[in-house]
Design a protein around this motif. Structure first.
Motif, PDB file in Angstrom:
ATOM      1  N   TRP A  13       0.964  -1.617   0.507  1.00  0.00           N
ATOM      2  CA  TRP A  13       0.021  -0.521  -0.303  1.00  0.00           C
ATOM      3  C   TRP A  13       0.582   1.027   0.225  1.00  0.00           C
ATOM      4  N   ILE A  14       2.213   1.206   0.536  1.00  0.00           N
ATOM      5  CA  ILE A  14       2.882   2.088   0.618  1.00  0.00           C
ATOM      6  C   ILE A  14       3.210   2.895  -0.359  1.00  0.00           C
ATOM      7  N   ALA A  15       3.843   1.830  -0.973  1.00  0.00           N
ATOM      8  CA  ALA A  15       4.567   1.809  -2.752  1.00  0.00           C
ATOM      9  C   ALA A  15       3.620   2.529  -3.810  1.00  0.00           C
ATOM     10  N   VAL A  16       2.252   2.011  -3.680  1.00  0.00           N
ATOM     11  CA  VAL A  16       1.122   1.924  -4.428  1.00  0.00           C
ATOM     12  C   VAL A  16       0.127   3.648  -3.868  1.00  0.00           C
ATOM     13  N   LYS A  21       2.168   9.133  -6.672  1.00  0.00           N
ATOM     14  CA  LYS A  21       1.948  11.107  -6.056  1.00  0.00           C
ATOM     15  C   LYS A  21       3.224  10.884  -7.089  1.00  0.00           C
ATOM     16  N   LEU A  22       3.743   9.676  -7.567  1.00  0.00           N
ATOM     17  CA  LEU A  22       4.373  10.377  -9.069  1.00  0.00           C
ATOM     18  C   LEU A  22       3.579   9.880 -10.590  1.00  0.00           C
ATOM     19  N   GLY A  23       2.893   9.194 -10.654  1.00  0.00           N
ATOM     20  CA  GLY A  23       1.589   9.027 -11.657  1.00  0.00           C
ATOM     21  C   GLY A  23       2.072   8.781 -12.351  1.00  0.00           C
ATOM     22  N   LEU A  24       1.136   7.934 -13.709  1.00  0.00           N
ATOM     23  CA  LEU A  24       1.571   7.161 -15.023  1.00  0.00           C
ATOM     24  C   LEU A  24       1.933   8.486 -16.671  1.00  0.00           C
ATOM     25  N   LEU A  30      -5.207   6.378 -13.291  1.00  0.00           N
ATOM     26  CA  LEU A  30      -4.614   5.666 -11.730  1.00  0.00           C
ATOM     27  C   LEU A  30      -5.010   5.872 -11.781  1.00  0.00           C
ATOM     28  N   HIS A  31      -6.019   4.391 -10.556  1.00  0.00           N
ATOM     29  CA  HIS A  31      -7.011   4.529  -9.804  1.00  0.00           C
ATOM     30  C   HIS A  31      -6.770   3.949  -8.585  1.00  0.00           C
ATOM     31  N   VAL A  32      -6.437   4.341  -7.404  1.00  0.00           N
ATOM     32  CA  VAL A  32      -5.392   3.568  -6.498  1.00  0.00           C
ATOM     33  C   VAL A  32      -6.304   3.929  -5.238  1.00  0.00           C
ATOM     34  N   TYR A  33      -6.900   2.386  -4.527  1.00  0.00           N
ATOM     35  CA  TYR A  33      -7.748   2.076  -3.659  1.00  0.00           C
ATOM     36  C   TYR A  33      -7.298   1.069  -2.443  1.00  0.00           C
ATOM     37  N   GLU A  34      -6.826   0.931  -1.388  1.00  0.00           N
ATOM     38  CA  GLU A  34      -6.733   0.460  -0.474  1.00  0.00           C
ATOM     39  C   GLU A  34      -7.569  -0.910  -0.505  1.00  0.00           C
ATOM     40  N   VAL A  35      -7.801  -1.340  -0.069  1.00  0.00           N
ATOM     41  CA  VAL A  35      -8.699  -2.950  -0.118  1.00  0.00           C
ATOM     42  C   VAL A  35      -8.478  -3.506   1.359  1.00  0.00           C
ATOM     43  N   PRO A  36     -10.387  -3.304   1.847  1.00  0.00           N
ATOM     44  CA  PRO A  36      -9.669  -4.283   3.223  1.00  0.00           C
ATOM     45  C   PRO A  36      -9.277  -6.176   3.107  1.00  0.00           C
ATOM     46  N   VAL A  37      -8.967  -6.420   3.817  1.00  0.00           N
ATOM     47  CA  VAL A  37      -8.808  -7.830   4.107  1.00  0.00           C
ATOM     48  C   VAL A  37      -9.945  -8.133   4.471  1.00  0.00           C
TER      49      VAL A  37
END
Length: 135
Positions: A13-16, A21-24, A30-37
């Motif tokens: 998650w930290i890497a994502v 921040k850097l973007g593509l 780029l759509h980023v989501y932290e998905v609960p386990v």
């Protein structure tokens, strides 16, 4: 994915977040989501995100306490889930998706990706796996 088990913070998650921040490159959303386990949350959330964004590519990232490299997975499994999620739940069927295929193979040639990343000379070791594990 978010934190789980002994992982108070999921390093992926930290890497994502850094990638966000850097973007593509221009023209790539780029759509980023932290998905609960959580099995049930994943079963609802992932299809909803696919419907909302109609993505051309989806990359799921996770963490392994055993991995010592960035590991590219060739396939994800649908059966054999015996561990409890963050809600202390496990599907009785031990399947992620009822009636789904036993294994979903990536259409991306991970061997080629691994070789290309390795050839960049970055201080990152990349390996291939055929078993993405299960929660």
């Amino acid at each position: 994915f978010g934190p789980f088990g002994e992982h108070a913070v999921n390093a992926s998650w930290i890497a994502v977040q850094e990638l966000e921040k850097l973007g593509l490159r221009d023209g790539v959303e780029l759509h980023v989501y932290e998905v609960p386990v959580e099995y049930q949350t994943v079963q609802r959330l992932i299809p909803a995100l696919w419907k909302k964004h109609s993505p051309q590519l989806v990359v799921h990232v996770g963490v392994s306490g055993m991995a010592t490299t960035v590991t590219l997975e060739k396939c994800g499994h649908n059966v054999g889930y015996k561990g409890l999620d963050n809600c202390r739940f496990c599907p009785g069927s031990q399947c992620c998706v009822e009636g789904g295929p036993e294994c979903i193979d990536s259409i991306i040639d991970m061997d080629v990706v691994c070789r290309r990343v390795s050839a960049l000379g970055l201080d990152v070791t990349v390996t291939i796996s055929k078993d993405a594990g299960r929660y």
